[in-house]
Design a protein around this motif. Structure first.
Motif, PDB file in Angstrom:
ATOM      1  N   THR A 184       0.834  -1.203   0.000  1.00  0.00           N
ATOM      2  CA  THR A 184       0.000   0.000   0.000  1.00  0.00           C
ATOM      3  C   THR A 184       0.870   1.256   0.000  1.00  0.00           C
ATOM      4  OG1 THR A 184      -1.773  -1.165   1.143  1.00  0.00           O
ATOM      5  CG2 THR A 184      -1.815   1.248   1.242  1.00  0.00           C
ATOM      6  N   ALA A 185       1.910   1.274   0.839  1.00  0.00           N
ATOM      7  CA  ALA A 185       2.836   2.416   0.852  1.00  0.00           C
ATOM      8  C   ALA A 185       3.530   2.554  -0.497  1.00  0.00           C
ATOM      9  CB  ALA A 185       3.862   2.246   1.968  1.00  0.00           C
ATOM     10  N   PHE A 186       3.893   1.427  -1.094  1.00  0.00           N
ATOM     11  CA  PHE A 186       4.506   1.393  -2.429  1.00  0.00           C
ATOM     12  C   PHE A 186       3.579   2.056  -3.451  1.00  0.00           C
ATOM     13  CE2 PHE A 186       4.585  -1.105  -6.418  1.00  0.00           C
ATOM     14  CZ  PHE A 186       5.861  -0.810  -6.868  1.00  0.00           C
ATOM     15  N   ALA A 187       2.300   1.697  -3.432  1.00  0.00           N
ATOM     16  CA  ALA A 187       1.335   2.274  -4.380  1.00  0.00           C
ATOM     17  C   ALA A 187       1.187   3.774  -4.181  1.00  0.00           C
ATOM     18  CB  ALA A 187      -0.017   1.577  -4.230  1.00  0.00           C
ATOM     19  N   TYR A 188       1.157   4.216  -2.926  1.00  0.00           N
ATOM     20  CA  TYR A 188       1.027   5.651  -2.655  1.00  0.00           C
ATOM     21  C   TYR A 188       2.230   6.445  -3.160  1.00  0.00           C
ATOM     22  CZ  TYR A 188      -3.264   5.633   0.079  1.00  0.00           C
ATOM     23  OH  TYR A 188      -4.562   5.535   0.481  1.00  0.00           O
TER      24      TYR A 188
ATOM     25  N   SER B 139      12.323   6.466 -11.285  1.00  0.00           N
ATOM     26  CA  SER B 139      11.018   6.735 -11.862  1.00  0.00           C
ATOM     27  C   SER B 139      11.161   7.092 -13.327  1.00  0.00           C
ATOM     28  CB  SER B 139      10.337   7.883 -11.111  1.00  0.00           C
ATOM     29  OG  SER B 139       9.040   8.064 -11.591  1.00  0.00           O
ATOM     30  N   GLY B 140      10.425   6.372 -14.145  1.00  0.00           N
ATOM     31  CA  GLY B 140      10.407   6.651 -15.573  1.00  0.00           C
ATOM     32  C   GLY B 140       9.015   7.083 -16.000  1.00  0.00           C
ATOM     33  N   ARG B 141       8.846   7.239 -17.287  1.00  0.00           N
ATOM     34  CA  ARG B 141       7.564   7.697 -17.811  1.00  0.00           C
ATOM     35  C   ARG B 141       6.456   6.658 -17.611  1.00  0.00           C
ATOM     36  NH1 ARG B 141       7.605   8.496 -23.870  1.00  0.00           N
ATOM     37  NH2 ARG B 141       6.333   6.661 -23.758  1.00  0.00           N
ATOM     38  N   ARG B 142       6.787   5.383 -17.799  1.00  0.00           N
ATOM     39  CA  ARG B 142       5.771   4.329 -17.701  1.00  0.00           C
ATOM     40  C   ARG B 142       5.914   3.448 -16.471  1.00  0.00           C
ATOM     41  NH1 ARG B 142       2.727   2.515 -21.771  1.00  0.00           N
ATOM     42  NH2 ARG B 142       3.204   0.376 -21.226  1.00  0.00           N
ATOM     43  N   ALA B 143       7.105   3.400 -15.885  1.00  0.00           N
ATOM     44  CA  ALA B 143       7.327   2.510 -14.744  1.00  0.00           C
ATOM     45  C   ALA B 143       8.118   3.224 -13.658  1.00  0.00           C
ATOM     46  CB  ALA B 143       8.071   1.256 -15.189  1.00  0.00           C
ATOM     47  N   GLY B 144       7.976   2.720 -12.459  1.00  0.00           N
ATOM     48  CA  GLY B 144       8.709   3.273 -11.334  1.00  0.00           C
ATOM     49  C   GLY B 144       9.171   2.161 -10.408  1.00  0.00           C
ATOM     50  N   PHE B 145      10.219   2.418  -9.666  1.00  0.00           N
ATOM     51  CA  PHE B 145      10.782   1.454  -8.721  1.00  0.00           C
ATOM     52  C   PHE B 145      10.854   2.127  -7.364  1.00  0.00           C
ATOM     53  CE2 PHE B 145      12.223   0.556 -12.933  1.00  0.00           C
ATOM     54  CZ  PHE B 145      12.135  -0.820 -13.046  1.00  0.00           C
ATOM     55  N   ALA B 146      10.471   1.392  -6.341  1.00  0.00           N
ATOM     56  CA  ALA B 146      10.450   1.982  -5.001  1.00  0.00           C
ATOM     57  C   ALA B 146      10.828   0.952  -3.951  1.00  0.00           C
ATOM     58  CB  ALA B 146       9.074   2.548  -4.698  1.00  0.00           C
ATOM     59  N   GLU B 147      11.230   1.480  -2.805  1.00  0.00           N
ATOM     60  CA  GLU B 147      11.563   0.662  -1.652  1.00  0.00           C
ATOM     61  C   GLU B 147      10.697   1.119  -0.482  1.00  0.00           C
ATOM     62  OE1 GLU B 147      15.702   0.432  -0.679  1.00  0.00           O
ATOM     63  OE2 GLU B 147      16.277   0.736  -2.760  1.00  0.00           O
ATOM     64  N   VAL B 148      10.355   0.173   0.372  1.00  0.00           N
ATOM     65  CA  VAL B 148       9.582   0.481   1.572  1.00  0.00           C
ATOM     66  C   VAL B 148      10.273  -0.191   2.750  1.00  0.00           C
ATOM     67  CG1 VAL B 148       7.347   0.307   2.729  1.00  0.00           C
ATOM     68  CG2 VAL B 148       7.431   0.540   0.243  1.00  0.00           C
TER      69      VAL B 148
ATOM     70  N   GLU C 159      -1.125  11.495 -10.450  1.00  0.00           N
ATOM     71  CA  GLU C 159      -2.449  12.117 -10.385  1.00  0.00           C
ATOM     72  C   GLU C 159      -3.378  11.624 -11.485  1.00  0.00           C
ATOM     73  OE1 GLU C 159      -2.069  16.338 -10.275  1.00  0.00           O
ATOM     74  OE2 GLU C 159      -0.872  16.295  -8.450  1.00  0.00           O
ATOM     75  N   SER C 160      -2.834  11.233 -12.626  1.00  0.00           N
ATOM     76  CA  SER C 160      -3.689  10.819 -13.735  1.00  0.00           C
ATOM     77  C   SER C 160      -3.979   9.323 -13.736  1.00  0.00           C
ATOM     78  CB  SER C 160      -3.057  11.220 -15.066  1.00  0.00           C
ATOM     79  OG  SER C 160      -1.804  10.577 -15.212  1.00  0.00           O
ATOM     80  N   ARG C 161      -3.048   8.508 -13.222  1.00  0.00           N
ATOM     81  CA  ARG C 161      -3.241   7.054 -13.250  1.00  0.00           C
ATOM     82  C   ARG C 161      -2.663   6.411 -11.995  1.00  0.00           C
ATOM     83  NH1 ARG C 161      -0.120   6.305 -18.750  1.00  0.00           N
ATOM     84  NH2 ARG C 161       1.212   7.622 -17.496  1.00  0.00           N
ATOM     85  N   PRO C 162      -3.438   5.534 -11.342  1.00  0.00           N
ATOM     86  CA  PRO C 162      -2.874   4.805 -10.202  1.00  0.00           C
ATOM     87  C   PRO C 162      -1.927   3.707 -10.707  1.00  0.00           C
ATOM     88  CG  PRO C 162      -5.124   4.102 -10.599  1.00  0.00           C
ATOM     89  CD  PRO C 162      -4.845   5.246 -11.546  1.00  0.00           C
ATOM     90  N   PRO C 163      -0.920   3.349  -9.926  1.00  0.00           N
ATOM     91  CA  PRO C 163       0.028   2.330 -10.372  1.00  0.00           C
ATOM     92  C   PRO C 163      -0.508   0.914 -10.196  1.00  0.00           C
ATOM     93  CG  PRO C 163       0.610   3.063  -8.190  1.00  0.00           C
ATOM     94  CD  PRO C 163      -0.561   3.901  -8.630  1.00  0.00           C
ATOM     95  N   ALA C 164       0.063  -0.011 -10.917  1.00  0.00           N
ATOM     96  CA  ALA C 164      -0.202  -1.438 -10.753  1.00  0.00           C
ATOM     97  C   ALA C 164       1.146  -2.106 -10.495  1.00  0.00           C
ATOM     98  CB  ALA C 164      -0.844  -2.013 -12.005  1.00  0.00           C
ATOM     99  N   THR C 165       1.201  -2.962  -9.516  1.00  0.00           N
ATOM    100  CA  THR C 165       2.454  -3.624  -9.160  1.00  0.00           C
ATOM    101  C   THR C 165       2.822  -4.652 -10.213  1.00  0.00           C
ATOM    102  OG1 THR C 165       1.965  -3.314  -6.820  1.00  0.00           O
ATOM    103  CG2 THR C 165       3.629  -4.957  -7.364  1.00  0.00           C
TER     104      THR C 165
ATOM    105  N   ILE D 296       3.878  -0.167 -12.797  1.00  0.00           N
ATOM    106  CA  ILE D 296       3.609   0.528 -14.050  1.00  0.00           C
ATOM    107  C   ILE D 296       2.498   1.532 -13.789  1.00  0.00           C
ATOM    108  CG2 ILE D 296       1.920  -1.169 -14.885  1.00  0.00           C
ATOM    109  CD1 ILE D 296       3.180  -0.701 -17.688  1.00  0.00           C
ATOM    110  N   ARG D 297       2.588   2.666 -14.453  1.00  0.00           N
ATOM    111  CA  ARG D 297       1.574   3.713 -14.275  1.00  0.00           C
ATOM    112  C   ARG D 297       0.590   3.686 -15.410  1.00  0.00           C
ATOM    113  NH1 ARG D 297       6.324   7.319 -12.818  1.00  0.00           N
ATOM    114  NH2 ARG D 297       6.431   6.983 -10.612  1.00  0.00           N
TER     115      ARG D 297
END
Length: 94
Positions: A25-29, A66-75, A34-40, A93-94
């Motif tokens: 959930t923190a990853f998704a946030y 963070s790229g235009r279509r995908a992002g990577f994050a750590e929690v 603003e235009s599209r929620p991410p999908a893991t 992916i966004r």
């Protein structure tokens, strides 16, 4: 998230599924646009310490790339005494 009795496993600690859900959930946030929620796309978690009954677990998320279509994050999930409970990494992916 405060660990409640219904969240504990047979060892009396928080079940990993609840910790994964908090981290995801923190990853998704953190990746939300603003235009599209991410999908893991991919996610992994390493458990380093138990979360105990009644303990509050905090999730701290940060974007590593963070790229235009995908992002990577750590929690990082930390316990009440700021010890590391789990480390989550994911791609979305966004």
């Amino acid at each position: 998230m405060t660990v409640e009795d219904s969240m504990t496993n047979s060892h009396g600690n928080c079940h990993g599924g609840f910790l994964f859900a908090l981290a995801d959930t923190a990853f998704a946030y953190v990746l939300a646009d603003e235009s599209r929620p991410p999908a893991t796309l991919q996610a992994s978690i390493s458990f380093t310490s138990a979360a105990r009954l009644g303990e509050t677990v905090k999730a701290m998320a940060s974007i590593s790339r963070s790229g235009r279509r995908a992002g990577f994050a750590e929690v990082r999930l930390n316990g009440a005494d700021d010890r590391l409970i789990a480390h989550f990494q994911g791609a979305g992916i966004r």
